[in-house]
Write a protein that holds these residues in place. Structure first.
Motif, PDB file in Angstrom:
ATOM      1  N   VAL A   1      -4.393  -2.826 -11.459  1.00 43.39           N
ATOM      2  CA  VAL A   1      -3.214  -2.562 -10.636  1.00 43.39           C
ATOM      3  C   VAL A   1      -3.398  -1.288  -9.824  1.00 43.39           C
ATOM      4  N   GLY A   2      -4.365  -0.462 -10.204  1.00 36.62           N
ATOM      5  CA  GLY A   2      -4.654   0.722  -9.397  1.00 36.62           C
ATOM      6  C   GLY A   2      -5.087   0.348  -7.993  1.00 36.62           C
ATOM      7  N   GLU A   3      -5.791  -0.783  -7.836  1.00 33.07           N
ATOM      8  CA  GLU A   3      -6.184  -1.244  -6.507  1.00 33.07           C
ATOM      9  C   GLU A   3      -4.964  -1.666  -5.696  1.00 33.07           C
ATOM     10  N   LEU A   4      -3.975  -2.250  -6.362  1.00 34.67           N
ATOM     11  CA  LEU A   4      -2.725  -2.580  -5.660  1.00 34.67           C
ATOM     12  C   LEU A   4      -2.050  -1.315  -5.159  1.00 34.67           C
ATOM     13  N   ALA A   5      -1.988  -0.276  -6.001  1.00 34.58           N
ATOM     14  CA  ALA A   5      -1.376   0.989  -5.580  1.00 34.58           C
ATOM     15  C   ALA A   5      -2.089   1.566  -4.366  1.00 34.58           C
ATOM     16  N   ALA A   6      -3.421   1.451  -4.347  1.00 35.33           N
ATOM     17  CA  ALA A   6      -4.183   1.956  -3.200  1.00 35.33           C
ATOM     18  C   ALA A   6      -3.862   1.165  -1.939  1.00 35.33           C
ATOM     19  N   ASP A   7      -3.732  -0.137  -2.068  1.00 37.88           N
ATOM     20  CA  ASP A   7      -3.389  -0.953  -0.897  1.00 37.88           C
ATOM     21  C   ASP A   7      -1.969  -0.660  -0.413  1.00 37.88           C
ATOM     22  N   LEU A   8      -1.066  -0.394  -1.319  1.00 37.65           N
ATOM     23  CA  LEU A   8       0.296  -0.027  -0.907  1.00 37.65           C
ATOM     24  C   LEU A   8       0.290   1.307  -0.161  1.00 37.65           C
TER      25      LEU A   8
ATOM     26  N   VAL B   1       7.895   0.984  -4.704  1.00 40.06           N
ATOM     27  CA  VAL B   1       7.020  -0.050  -5.276  1.00 40.06           C
ATOM     28  C   VAL B   1       5.703   0.575  -5.723  1.00 40.06           C
ATOM     29  N   ARG B   2       5.126   1.431  -4.877  1.00 43.04           N
ATOM     30  CA  ARG B   2       3.854   2.070  -5.239  1.00 43.04           C
ATOM     31  C   ARG B   2       4.015   2.927  -6.486  1.00 43.04           C
ATOM     32  N   ARG B   3       5.100   3.698  -6.543  1.00 41.65           N
ATOM     33  CA  ARG B   3       5.331   4.552  -7.719  1.00 41.65           C
ATOM     34  C   ARG B   3       5.498   3.709  -8.986  1.00 41.65           C
ATOM     35  N   ALA B   4       6.238   2.619  -8.867  1.00 43.11           N
ATOM     36  CA  ALA B   4       6.441   1.763 -10.039  1.00 43.11           C
ATOM     37  C   ALA B   4       5.119   1.173 -10.524  1.00 43.11           C
ATOM     38  N   VAL B   5       4.254   0.813  -9.593  1.00 43.96           N
ATOM     39  CA  VAL B   5       2.945   0.271  -9.966  1.00 43.96           C
ATOM     40  C   VAL B   5       2.143   1.322 -10.728  1.00 43.96           C
ATOM     41  N   VAL B   6       2.150   2.562 -10.240  1.00 42.06           N
ATOM     42  CA  VAL B   6       1.409   3.634 -10.906  1.00 42.06           C
ATOM     43  C   VAL B   6       2.015   3.938 -12.272  1.00 42.06           C
TER      44      VAL B   6
END
Length: 935
Positions: free
Chosen positions: A384-391, A414-419
């Motif tokens: 999910v870190g890759e998702l945060a980077a894409d966000l 959304v990015r904060r929640a992912v992290v």
């Protein structure tokens, strides 16, 4: 009662004195809810029941208003009533208590909004107030940057059986709260207000026709699901918002940019805490980690999907960054309808990659996820870190063409929640008792033949055996041997933990807590067991995947905790473990068992002084200490206002990071609504920042004097407490008789047994039912007994010593918090009600008089000294909110106590009527709800 009587008048006014100022709104809300409940009772239980309820209500309110005890009149009014009518009464007064609590909560938030609206100074405990305090105490930009970089607050939700309300009830009360909040902004007499009142009426009717009691005990799976509700109810929304606000406040105050993402993480014990709970198995742990991951990934998928709808910008109107266009091109979305909508295409691709990751992680459980992606090339994130980077790429692109507000308001949460929540949602702790580990290690070593008498070894010999094992990567468990049920179950749980870490990442199970820890061997045993499943690898660096956390609980264990920690950190292998865990060792301190062991005042000092020594032991070895506070909901188990409690910790003990348990009824109170979740998390962050900065630590020359005084007070208090609780030969029988402890064990409020052994000994009883029992009979003994004797012995006849106590109260946050919480319990205690229980339920008149005389005398002495120390006869002089709440609700608890005593007397006399048992359980629920405390 207020809630039923508003049709005939406005009885609530007689209790609240119709405060014309800031409290008028809450009085109006309670009267409204009372009128609605009264009409429901009249319509569905009949006029005669309504009149009976009103008669009982009037007697209680009038007596309390005039300063008299209503108990005699209530016994007269309730004697001879049928069990059916008593059940109606119990339910009516119980629902009033719940509705009054809800109105209080709404009003509290309403006052907070009002203060913000009128531009009042930030309220104590808010981040804004803490920023002011830090700046006023000389904290500069570089210092605040360092503090934020190290900041971490972890509330850990536990499943202790103190939440007596069903989730169904909590949901309806949440709707009532939202309607009351909306009603406060509607014009009087407007169509909107009438519509809100109608919907409130429907909810009150729903409550009246909803069963309060569960038909069966909660399973661990039920507790897992109930805890997960708080994420969708508040935490997914509140945590990112709070982190962003912290960054903004720091930027405005100091002009520096900080990253507060992930300063709040959530933890859980539900499904990992095996101490005394035989129902937590390997399969339960698998279910817990899977359900948590499903909640996290489901939330991220829904959020990304929502963004793919909201971000409809056309490349004909804006110019995205090259990085964003690359994401769009790699998405596999070739729909002609979105050819000029690169953000939508990029986010659809991100959704597909996340969905592929989720299905790989969750397996069959992924079928419960949200809508699958459309047919696109099967791309997959590795984390999910890759998702945060894409966000972050999406945000940067939005900012590049002047859409900063969209980047901040839509994408950033959304990015904060992912992290923050990752793929695992929260960290699930493992916990088990040291005595279990000893038995498992003994069997493993015995089967290998390396050590057949492990349990007979002294501490040095055990450490030597364990150290030898940890010098080798070899395993003890043989696939060709047969092991006992206990060993097999424990190793299976550890294997499930290793699986979870492999599937969901190391954050899934970050800690192993050892309850009953007394020695170095207790910690090394866990290291050996973790080696069996690959979570400890002696031949690698770092050698451990999880933190191993000793829990010091009893007063004796707390006294020696620093010695154990020093020896542990000096151990060659364990020193490597700590170095590999960023040089930080976590230690848990238990508030509940220490209180049961030694009483309120001695337990408080037994927790405070050892923390200082633990910090010193760690610091002298170049190790940073993180303390994990096992606080309960009640004062008798470490509860009380969190802001004051954190600031009252010893200097240096809050070193940037804090873990703290959230237990029982406090979980719903704090996290069921976004506003309360925001307030609670903000308080924890604000207090942790202030305590870490050390702005309240300077006692100067008074520090040594205050500490010596507390040592003396604690010794006197310990002697007084243990003289009653452990040295009085008939005290256990007295406790079993005066409290509904046996009946509490039948209440379906949690999966864990009330006693560790099933014996009647106080030392074997869990702290929760111990406090729950004293709360029900209103003596509240765990929150004050022994204090009066301690103050009297220290300062009687000595004006200088009495003045010293007052100075300690004025200058020392620790002592001020101790006295404030004690005063809160004194205000909730009622000797008259406790005496009613004793007279009716304790059969031995001699024992009853001897013990009650001691309790009454100690209560009077404690109240006297509370007044002398604080300068006020009112123990709630500094807590007007609680004082108002007591005025609003406590007269309506009196009938519940009278009925509970009568029902208990009848049941213990041999009346096995099913309705008697139901009535007892209803009173347990209603009284706990009204007091807002159970265990």
């Amino acid at each position: 009662m207020a809630a039923v009587a508003a049709v005939e008048g406005a009885p609530v006014e007689s209790v609240t004195a119709r405060d014309p100022g800031k409290d008028a709104a809450v009085s109006d809300d309670i009267r409204l809810l009372g009128r609605l409940l009264g009409q429901v009772v009249r319509d569905h239980a009949g006029e005669s029941v309504y009149e009976l309820v009103e008669d009982v209500r009037r007697r209680a309110v009038d007596a309390r208003r005039d300063g008299r005890s209503p108990l005699g009149q209530l016994r007269e009014a309730l004697s001879g009533q049928s069990i059916q009518d008593q059940l109606h009464l119990i339910r009516a007064f119980g629902w009033l208590a719940s509705l009054a609590n809800t109105a209080e909560d709404v009003h509290h938030e309403r006052r907070r909004r009002y203060h913000r609206h009128v531009g009042s100074r930030p309220q104590l405990g808010s981040l804004a107030a803490s920023m002011e305090r830090l700046a006023a105490n000389g904290v500069d930009g570089p210092t605040i940057e360092h503090l934020i970089a190290d900041l971490l607050v972890v509330p850990v939700i536990t499943a202790h059986p103190t939440e007596v309300r069903r989730q169904t009830v909590l949901d309806v009360l949440g709707d009532v709260a939202r309607l009351l909040a909306a009603r406060s902004t509607a014009a009087d007499g407007s169509v909107e207000q009438h519509e809100i009142d109608h919907r409130l009426d429907l909810h009150v009717l729903t409550l009246w026709q909803t069963a309060v009691l569960r038909l069966s005990k909660l399973r661990v799976a039920d507790e897992i699901n109930e805890a997960l509700r708080y994420y969708s109810a508040s935490l997914f929304e509140v945590v990112p918002q709070l982190e962003r606000d912290l960054e903004k406040l720091v930027g405005e105050r100091w002009g520096v940019t900080v990253d507060a993402t992930d300063v709040v993480r959530m933890g859980s014990w539900i499904g990992g805490d095996r101490d005394g709970n035989p129902f937590v198995t390997a399969d339960v742990m698998r279910a817990a980690t899977t359900r948590q991951s499903l909640a996290a990934l489901g939330h991220h998928l829904a959020a990304v999907r929502r963004l793919s709808i909201e971000l409809s910008m056309s490349s004909r109107l804006v110019t995205p960054t090259e990085e964003l266009l690359e994401l769009a091109a790699a998405s596999g979305d070739d729909s002609p309808f979105r050819a000029d909508e690169p953000y939508r295409r990029a986010l659809r691709g991100m959704y597909a990659r996340l969905y592929a990751l989720a299905t790989d992680i969750l397996g069959e459980t992924a079928a419960d996820l949200t809508v699958p992606p459309p047919a696109v090339p099967r791309l997959r994130y590795d984390s999910v870190g890759e998702l945060a980077a894409d966000l972050a790429v999406v945000q940067a692109s939005l900012r590049s063409h002047g859409s900063d507000v969209l980047a901040v308001e839509l994408v950033e949460p959304v990015r904060r929640a992912v992290v923050t929540f990752g793929a695992n949602l929260c960290g699930l702790d493992m916990r088990q008792n040291a005595s279990i580990h000893q038995q498992v290690i003994a069997e493993l070593l015995g089967v290998t033949g390396d050590c057949v008498d492990y349990l007979d070894l002294d501490e040095d010999a055990r450490v030597a055996v364990l150290s030898r094992e940890l010098s080798s990567p070899r395993l003890l468990r043989s696939p060709f041997a047969t092991y006992g049920e206990l060993t097999s179950k424990e190793l299976d749980v550890l294997a499930a933990a290793a699986e979870a870490i492999e599937r969901f990442g190391p954050g899934a199970i970050p800690h192993y807590v050892i309850s009953g820890a007394e020695s170095v061997s207790d910690v090394l045993e866990v290291a050996v067991l973790l080696r069996e499943v690959g979570l400890v690898r002696p031949d690698q660096d770092p050698p451990s995947t999880v933190d191993i956390v000793p829990l010091f609980e009893t007063i004796e264990d707390l006294r020696h905790g620093d010695r154990v920690l020093a020896e542990l950190l000096d151990h060659p292998f364990y020193g490597r473990v700590v170095a590999g865990r960023s040089g930080r060792q976590e230690v848990m301190v238990g508030y509940s068992d220490s209180n049961t062991d030694g009483g309120y005042l001695s337990a408080k000092w037994a927790l405070y002084a050892p923390q200082q020594r633990l910090v010193a032991a760690a610091t002298s070895r170049g190790v940073r200490l993180r303390l994990f506070h096992g606080r309960g909901g009640t004062v008798g188990r470490g509860g009380g206002p969190a802001y004051e409690a954190i600031l009252a910790q010893p200097p240096g003990s809050v070193d940037g990071q804090l873990r703290i348990t959230e237990q029982g009824e406090m979980v719903a109170a704090k996290y069921a609504q976004p506003s309360s979740a925001r307030r609670n998390l903000e308080i924890l962050l604000a207090a942790t920042l202030e305590a870490s900065a050390g702005v309240h630590d300077d006692l100067g020359d008074d520090e040594a004097l205050f500490a010596a005084s507390m040592t003396s007070l604690a010794e006197h208090a310990l002697g007084a407490y243990r003289s009653l609780v452990y040295d009085e030969p008939h005290f256990a029988d007295f406790f079993a008789a005066i409290t509904p402890i046996r009946e509490i064990s039948s209440l379906n409020v949690g999966s864990r047994p009330a006693s560790r052994t099933g014996s009647g000994r106080i030392q074997d009883l869990r702290a929760i039912p111990w406090v729950f029992g004293w709360t029900q009979c209103r003596l509240m003994l765990p929150g004050w007994y022994g204090c009066g004797t301690a103050f009297q012995a220290f300062a009687s006849g000595d004006d200088d010593a009495a003045a010293l106590l007052r100075r300690m109260h004025q200058r020392w946050p620790f002592f001020r918090t101790v006295i404030a919480n004690m005063g809160m319990v004194l205000a909730k205690a009622d000797i008259g009600i406790g005496s009613l229980y004793a007279e009716a339920l304790v059969p031995d008149a001699v024992t009853r008089k001897r013990i009650m005389d001691r309790i009454v005398a100690e209560h009077e002495l404690t109240a006297t000294w509370n007044a002398r120390i604080t300068g006020s006869d009112d123990p709630l002089a500094g807590n007007p909110t609680l004082a108002r709440s007591i005025r609003n609700r406590y007269p309506y608890l009196d009938p519940l106590h009278v009925m509970q005593v009568d029902l208990l007397r009848r049941r213990r006399a041999g009346d096995d009527d099913e309705l008697i048992g139901r009535g007892i359980q209803l009173t347990l629920n209603a009284i706990a709800t009204g007091l807002r405390n159970s265990g």
